[in-house]
Every structure is written in structure tokens, then in C-alpha cells.
Design a protein around this motif. Structure first.
Motif, PDB file in Angstrom:
ATOM      1  N   VAL A 232       0.803  -1.228   0.000  1.00  0.00           N
ATOM      2  CA  VAL A 232       0.000   0.000   0.000  1.00  0.00           C
ATOM      3  C   VAL A 232       0.832   1.272   0.000  1.00  0.00           C
ATOM      4  N   GLU A 233       2.081   1.191   0.507  1.00  0.00           N
ATOM      5  CA  GLU A 233       2.877   2.428   0.563  1.00  0.00           C
ATOM      6  C   GLU A 233       3.216   2.962  -0.818  1.00  0.00           C
ATOM      7  N   SER A 234       3.049   2.117  -1.845  1.00  0.00           N
ATOM      8  CA  SER A 234       3.364   2.597  -3.201  1.00  0.00           C
ATOM      9  C   SER A 234       2.286   3.572  -3.711  1.00  0.00           C
ATOM     10  N   TYR A 235       1.134   3.611  -3.045  1.00  0.00           N
ATOM     11  CA  TYR A 235       0.073   4.554  -3.451  1.00  0.00           C
ATOM     12  C   TYR A 235       0.247   5.833  -2.629  1.00  0.00           C
ATOM     13  N   GLU A 236       1.268   6.586  -2.992  1.00  0.00           N
ATOM     14  CA  GLU A 236       1.712   7.702  -2.143  1.00  0.00           C
ATOM     15  C   GLU A 236       0.650   8.776  -1.941  1.00  0.00           C
ATOM     16  N   ASN A 237      -0.121   9.030  -2.973  1.00  0.00           N
ATOM     17  CA  ASN A 237      -1.136  10.091  -2.847  1.00  0.00           C
ATOM     18  C   ASN A 237      -2.287   9.639  -1.946  1.00  0.00           C
ATOM     19  N   VAL A 238      -2.605   8.347  -2.014  1.00  0.00           N
ATOM     20  CA  VAL A 238      -3.659   7.822  -1.132  1.00  0.00           C
ATOM     21  C   VAL A 238      -3.178   7.874   0.321  1.00  0.00           C
ATOM     22  N   VAL A 239      -1.913   7.541   0.520  1.00  0.00           N
ATOM     23  CA  VAL A 239      -1.359   7.574   1.887  1.00  0.00           C
ATOM     24  C   VAL A 239      -1.363   9.016   2.415  1.00  0.00           C
ATOM     25  N   ARG A 240      -0.970   9.962   1.581  1.00  0.00           N
ATOM     26  CA  ARG A 240      -0.971  11.390   1.990  1.00  0.00           C
ATOM     27  C   ARG A 240      -2.379  11.817   2.412  1.00  0.00           C
ATOM     28  N   TRP A 241      -3.358  11.487   1.580  1.00  0.00           N
ATOM     29  CA  TRP A 241      -4.758  11.853   1.849  1.00  0.00           C
ATOM     30  C   TRP A 241      -5.284  11.124   3.100  1.00  0.00           C
ATOM     31  N   ALA A 242      -4.957   9.846   3.211  1.00  0.00           N
ATOM     32  CA  ALA A 242      -5.452   9.044   4.351  1.00  0.00           C
ATOM     33  C   ALA A 242      -4.942   9.633   5.672  1.00  0.00           C
ATOM     34  N   LYS A 243      -3.660  10.025   5.678  1.00  0.00           N
ATOM     35  CA  LYS A 243      -3.080  10.585   6.912  1.00  0.00           C
ATOM     36  C   LYS A 243      -3.710  11.930   7.231  1.00  0.00           C
ATOM     37  N   GLN A 244      -3.904  12.727   6.202  1.00  0.00           N
ATOM     38  CA  GLN A 244      -4.504  14.065   6.383  1.00  0.00           C
ATOM     39  C   GLN A 244      -5.904  13.938   7.010  1.00  0.00           C
ATOM     40  N   ILE A 245      -6.679  12.999   6.539  1.00  0.00           N
ATOM     41  CA  ILE A 245      -8.041  12.831   7.071  1.00  0.00           C
ATOM     42  C   ILE A 245      -7.997  12.214   8.472  1.00  0.00           C
ATOM     43  N   ALA A 246      -7.058  11.296   8.674  1.00  0.00           N
ATOM     44  CA  ALA A 246      -6.950  10.644   9.996  1.00  0.00           C
ATOM     45  C   ALA A 246      -6.628  11.651  11.095  1.00  0.00           C
ATOM     46  N   GLU A 247      -6.032  12.785  10.722  1.00  0.00           N
ATOM     47  CA  GLU A 247      -5.687  13.799  11.730  1.00  0.00           C
ATOM     48  C   GLU A 247      -6.898  14.585  12.215  1.00  0.00           C
ATOM     49  N   ARG A 248      -7.984  14.546  11.493  1.00  0.00           N
ATOM     50  CA  ARG A 248      -9.172  15.320  11.876  1.00  0.00           C
ATOM     51  C   ARG A 248      -9.777  14.731  13.159  1.00  0.00           C
ATOM     52  N   GLU A 249     -10.074  15.603  14.099  1.00  0.00           N
ATOM     53  CA  GLU A 249     -10.603  15.108  15.374  1.00  0.00           C
ATOM     54  C   GLU A 249     -11.943  14.384  15.186  1.00  0.00           C
ATOM     55  N   ALA A 250     -12.781  14.928  14.299  1.00  0.00           N
ATOM     56  CA  ALA A 250     -14.099  14.303  14.086  1.00  0.00           C
ATOM     57  C   ALA A 250     -13.947  12.890  13.523  1.00  0.00           C
ATOM     58  N   VAL A 251     -12.924  12.677  12.730  1.00  0.00           N
ATOM     59  CA  VAL A 251     -12.690  11.344  12.162  1.00  0.00           C
ATOM     60  C   VAL A 251     -12.222  10.407  13.281  1.00  0.00           C
ATOM     61  N   GLN A 252     -11.338  10.930  14.127  1.00  0.00           N
ATOM     62  CA  GLN A 252     -10.859  10.105  15.252  1.00  0.00           C
ATOM     63  C   GLN A 252     -12.011   9.737  16.180  1.00  0.00           C
ATOM     64  N   ARG A 253     -12.960  10.623  16.318  1.00  0.00           N
ATOM     65  CA  ARG A 253     -14.120  10.340  17.173  1.00  0.00           C
ATOM     66  C   ARG A 253     -15.078   9.372  16.467  1.00  0.00           C
ATOM     67  N   GLY A 254     -15.402   9.695  15.221  1.00  0.00           N
ATOM     68  CA  GLY A 254     -16.402   8.905  14.504  1.00  0.00           C
ATOM     69  C   GLY A 254     -15.993   7.464  14.273  1.00  0.00           C
ATOM     70  N   ARG A 255     -14.692   7.234  14.054  1.00  0.00           N
ATOM     71  CA  ARG A 255     -14.265   5.879  13.702  1.00  0.00           C
ATOM     72  C   ARG A 255     -14.355   4.883  14.864  1.00  0.00           C
ATOM     73  N   ILE A 256     -14.513   5.393  16.078  1.00  0.00           N
ATOM     74  CA  ILE A 256     -14.533   4.453  17.218  1.00  0.00           C
ATOM     75  C   ILE A 256     -15.937   4.229  17.792  1.00  0.00           C
ATOM     76  N   VAL A 257     -16.948   4.816  17.154  1.00  0.00           N
ATOM     77  CA  VAL A 257     -18.317   4.665  17.683  1.00  0.00           C
ATOM     78  C   VAL A 257     -18.902   3.304  17.265  1.00  0.00           C
ATOM     79  N   ASN A 258     -19.608   2.690  18.179  1.00  0.00           N
ATOM     80  CA  ASN A 258     -20.225   1.363  17.965  1.00  0.00           C
ATOM     81  C   ASN A 258     -19.182   0.305  17.623  1.00  0.00           C
ATOM     82  N   ARG A 259     -18.050   0.413  18.300  1.00  0.00           N
ATOM     83  CA  ARG A 259     -16.930  -0.460  17.951  1.00  0.00           C
ATOM     84  C   ARG A 259     -16.617  -1.402  19.103  1.00  0.00           C
ATOM     85  N   PRO A 260     -16.980  -2.685  18.983  1.00  0.00           N
ATOM     86  CA  PRO A 260     -16.672  -3.632  20.048  1.00  0.00           C
ATOM     87  C   PRO A 260     -15.362  -4.371  19.794  1.00  0.00           C
TER      88      PRO A 260
END
Ligand SMILES: N[C@@H](CCC(=O)N[C@@H](CS)C(=O)NCC(=O)O)C(=O)O
Length: 286
Positions: A232-260
Motif C-alpha cells: 500500500v505504501e506505493s500509493y503515495e497520494n492515497v497515503v498522503r490523503w489518508a493521513k490528512q483525514i486521519a488527523e481530523r478530530e471528528a474522524v478520530q471520534r467517529g471511527r470508534i463509535v459502535n466499535r466492540p
């Protein structure tokens, strides 16, 4: 070829190999037992699980709340699909397709049932006038990539993920076929993100929220443990975008809801107020 499967004249319901989901699959639809859904105090009632399809909606809700939109307050009830919660009469009344996520919007005169994650994203984006451009090419681009996600991710999840991570028997043919398709899709995204900050252009939209939980998690090594296998590291633009979105607080909050599943600090089983997420996030080691 030895041990080749020869399909019978008429398909029989006899699964040839088991996996952790085999016991919930049946070739028919509809309620399997009577049980009402719980209802919390907010107008928006979400019935979900923190899989990528579930994360799409909780990320959008948290993004709306981060903008200060109080009407986006929601109750997120846990639907344990491995324990057949999606086949209760209450759930089927909201979503006859028996899949998470499902939303009931009680803010109007009559309740509105919304199912299919993309339909929920559009419903909420239109309701609050956010994350979906109102007109023109930007709106069309957002829909292009939203529908791309809905059409493509089942090959990643139900195809690649199923055969690579969940099926008991590792079979070369389906793993090869779906790894090829997953990589092709990553290449499509990578090319789009080479010239655009976000998938639909320069604006962060519901298309990013639909794509990130699948492809963002994948390239960040958080899906199927397949980062090395798919290089996956060969898809550099996807990795750049994925990291940028992962930094958003709302994403960090939303991704853990309803998660057992996952670490203790990423398991918000049910969300009825912001504090339910705050409490769990506070457990995250520095
Ligand atoms: N196209 C649907 C897919 C939803 C979906 O596949 N949900 C899975 C979990 S990620 C599910 O509920 N599976 C339960 C089952 O198949 O019985 C959407 O985007 O909402």
C-alpha cells in the motif's frame, strides 16, 4: 486440477466452508425474531457497528457536531451483526436489507427511515447543508466518487477481505482475483489524488467520508492486515490523503463509535452524548 467443485444442477444451502460469518448467512430476507429497537433522546437514532460502512456515518455526524450543529446530536445503538441483531423485527422495519448502518430521523412530523450508508450520508449532508456542494460540477464530482465507493468497496470488503482475512481456507484464485481488483482501485484513487487535495476536488466532502473508512484504513494498515501484501505504501497520494483525514478530530471520534473491537481506547460501544466518546479517548496512551 484435483478436487474441482462441480456445481449441482440446483444450488443447495450447504456452505462448503465455514468462517466467522457463516452462521448468519441465509438465502432469504426478513425478520427472524420479534424485538423492538431501543430509542434514545435525540432526533437522530443510528443503529450501527463500527465497520467501515458504519464509520462513514459516525464520521459525518461528528464532523457536523464539530461545526457546532447541535441538531446533529445522535444516539448510536450497537447492532451486533455476528449475533443476528440485524434480523430483529425492529431493525428490519427500518432496513429490509438487514445491514448496518440504518438511521431513523425523528426530527420531522413523521419518522424517516434511511438505509444504505451513502443514502444516509446524502440525507444528513442535505439536511444540514454541509459536505455536499449545492450545485454544479463539484456536486457531480462528489456523487461520482460517492457512487464509486459504493460500487467498488464490496470488491475490497466482500471480495478481497473475505477471502484474504475471513475465509477459513486460503484459496489462491479468489485472493489473486480480488487482490488485483483492490490494487486497481487503489491506483484509480492514487491518480485522482495526485491532482486533488480531496477525492472530489479541493473540498472535503461526503465522498471522502465514504472512501476513507475503506481505502484510508487499508493504506494506514488498519484493515485486514494487508498493507504489506498489497504494497500500500506505493500509493503515495492515497497515503498522503489518508493521513490528512486521519488527523481530523471528528474522524478520530467517529471511527470508534459502535466499535466492540480494537484497543480499549477505540471502543465506544454506544454513543448517547459527546462524553461517551471523550471518556474512551481519554484512555489512549500518549
Ligand atoms: N451497501 C451497504 C452495505 C452495508 C453492509 O454490508 N453492512 C454489513 C457490515 S459492514 C452488514 O451489516 N452485514 C450484516 C449481514 O450481512 O448480515 C451500505 O453501504 O450500507
Amino acid at each position: 486440477m484435483t478436487n474441482q467443485y462441480v456445481p449441482p444442477k440446483v444450488w443447495q444451502n450447504e456452505p462448503s466452508s465455514g468462517n466467522q460469518w457463516a452462521n448468519i448467512n441465509r438465502p432469504d430476507s426478513g425478520a427472524r425474531f420479534d424485538r423492538e429497537l431501543p430509542v434514545g433522546e435525540h432526533p437522530l437514532q443510528l443503529y450501527s457497528l463500527g465497520t467501515p460502512n458504519g464509520q462513514k456515518v459516525t464520521i459525518l455526524l461528528e464532523e457536523l457536531l464539530a461545526l457546532g450543529i447541535k441538531q446533529a446530536e445522535y444516539d448510536a445503538h450497537l447492532i451486533k451483526i455476528g449475533e443476528s441483531d440485524q434480523f430483529s423485527s425492529g431493525f428490519v422495519a427500518v432496513n429490509p436489507n438487514s445491514k448496518i448502518p440504518a438511521l431513523v430521523d425523528n426530527s420531522g412530523e413523521t419518522p424517516v427511515n434511511v438505509f444504505e450508508s451513502a443514502s444516509i450520508l446524502v440525507h444528513l449532508a442535505e439536511k444540514f447543508g454541509k459536505f455536499l456542494p449545492e450545485s454544479g460540477s463539484a456536486r457531480t464530482q462528489t456523487f461520482n466518487w460517492l457512487f464509486w465507493a459504493q460500487g467498488s468497496a464490496p470488491f475490497l470488503g466482500g471480495g478481497f477481505g473475505h477471502f484474504y482475512a475471513y475465509a477459513d481456507e486460503k484459496q489462491e484464485y479468489p485472493i489473486n482475483r480480488f487482490a488485483m481488483e483492490a490494487k486497481r482501485q487503489l491506483d484509480v484513487l492514487d491518480k485522482q489524488l495526485a491532482n486533488n487535495t480531496f477525492v472530489a476536488g479541493e473540498e472535503y466532502t461526503i465522498a471522502d467520508m465514504a472512501i476513507w473508512p475503506w481505502y484510508g484504513n487499508l493504506v494506514l494498515g488498519k484493515l485486514y492486515d494487508a498493507a504489506e501484501f498489497l504494497q500500500v505504501e506505493s500509493y503515495e497520494n492515497v497515503v498522503r490523503w489518508a493521513k490528512q483525514i486521519a488527523e481530523r478530530e471528528a474522524v478520530q471520534r467517529g471511527r470508534i463509535v459502535n466499535r466492540p473491537f480494537g484497543e480499549e481506547w477505540e471502543q465506544v460501544l454506544e454513543r448517547h452524548s459527546a462524553e461517551d466518546i471523550d471518556k474512551v479517548m481519554a484512555l489512549k496512551p500518549e
